[in-house]
Scaffold this active site. Structure first.
Site, PDB file in Angstrom:
ATOM      1  N   SER A 138       0.856  -1.184   0.000  1.00  0.00           N
ATOM      2  CA  SER A 138       0.000   0.000   0.000  1.00  0.00           C
ATOM      3  C   SER A 138       0.885   1.226   0.000  1.00  0.00           C
ATOM      4  O   SER A 138       2.073   1.150   0.361  1.00  0.00           O
ATOM      5  CB  SER A 138      -0.874  -0.005   1.264  1.00  0.00           C
ATOM      6  OG  SER A 138      -1.499   1.247   1.471  1.00  0.00           O
ATOM      7  N   TYR A 151      -1.910  -0.331  10.862  1.00  0.00           N
ATOM      8  CA  TYR A 151      -1.923  -0.743   9.459  1.00  0.00           C
ATOM      9  C   TYR A 151      -0.688  -0.213   8.732  1.00  0.00           C
ATOM     10  O   TYR A 151      -0.023  -0.954   7.991  1.00  0.00           O
ATOM     11  CB  TYR A 151      -3.199  -0.223   8.793  1.00  0.00           C
ATOM     12  CG  TYR A 151      -3.295  -0.486   7.307  1.00  0.00           C
ATOM     13  CD1 TYR A 151      -3.569  -1.757   6.817  1.00  0.00           C
ATOM     14  CD2 TYR A 151      -3.153   0.554   6.389  1.00  0.00           C
ATOM     15  CE1 TYR A 151      -3.674  -1.995   5.452  1.00  0.00           C
ATOM     16  CE2 TYR A 151      -3.261   0.327   5.024  1.00  0.00           C
ATOM     17  CZ  TYR A 151      -3.518  -0.952   4.561  1.00  0.00           C
ATOM     18  OH  TYR A 151      -3.627  -1.170   3.216  1.00  0.00           O
TER      19      TYR A 151
END
Length: 253
Positions: A138, A151
């Site tokens: 990501s 995260y």
């Protein structure tokens, strides 16, 4: 391009929906035999029936022994040439509300899930002198975002894993890379829009504008764009690309 990967066997985790399904479909269209794994067997079987994959098996990628067993079964007739570790999850909370358990959950699914998919496939790849290990990370593996510290930490760890493993495998014929999309048009982002709207009182359109404001193209990335980057890394001509984390984010920094 229709036969670029003919004769190869690919595994995609989290392959039943969203980015994973787009990747599985792209690999299959390029001629690869595609196996997918994930938690929801119904969704996996729907992907197979739709033609996005050839075989599927439900498994929790955080369960090392179960993943090893399932991958061995799927690879019994043909070892994996390509493994795409796509399964992941995100939970949002301020750092003060992010306890150790939340951090552990994010590390387990995003980092350990990647490790568990890579390790069973690597020995056979190394023995044959060729292979592709690809992690779907990501933009959160490159920069920070507020309220998702666990995260972000986990995705930074995935990028670090890729860079380190690429050095270990540099002379083996196996390449290791990460693809790092920005906010992508998936069920997970749709759920985030619902959460933002509920917590802030904003409309979904306003919530979407908030998510895309850092993207200079002012839009969500599509799963197909991520799949195209994965497909490119699988080409024989891409054997010199390893240890990279490829950003697909519309120019976001």
């Amino acid at each position: 391009m229709a036969s670029a990967l003919a004769g190869q066997h690919a595994l995609v985790s989290g392959g039943g929906r969203g980015i994973g399904r787009a990747i599985a479909s792209a690999l299959r269209q390029a001629g690869a035999r595609v196996s997918i794994i994930g938690r929801n067997d119904d969704i996996l079987q729907q992907a197979v029936l739709s033609g996005a994959a050839d075989a599927a098996h439900a498994v929790d990628v955080t369960d090392e022994a179960a993943v090893r067993e399932v991958m061995a079964g799927l690879a019994a007739g043909q070892p994996f040439d390509i493994v795409v570790a796509n399964a992941g999850a995100a939970e949002s909370a301020s750092f003060q509300r992010s306890d150790a358990q939340l951090f552990r959950r994010m590390v387990e699914i995003n980092l350990i899930g990647t490790v568990n998919c890579f390790r069973p496939a690597l020995p056979a790849m190394t023995q044959r002198g060729t292979g592709r290990l690809i992690a779907i990370a990501s933009t959160a593996g490159h920069r920070g975002y507020p309220y998702v510290s666990a995260y972000v930490a986990a995705k930074h760890a995935v990028v670090g894993l890729v860079r380190s493993l690429a050095l270990e495998t540099a002379r083996s014929g196996v390449t290791v890379n990460a693809v790092c999309p920005g906010y992508t048009d998936t069920d997970m982002v749709a759920s985030s829009l619902t959460t933002i709207a509920a917590k802030t009182g904003k409309t979904r359109e306003e919530a979407l504008a908030e998510l895309t404001r850092d993207n200079p193209q002012n839009r969500l990335i599509t799963p197909e764009e991520v799949a195209a980057a994965v497909l490119n890394l699988c080409k024989p001509e891409s054997r010199g690309i390893t240890g990279q984390s490829i950003l697909i984010n519309g120019g976001e920094f």
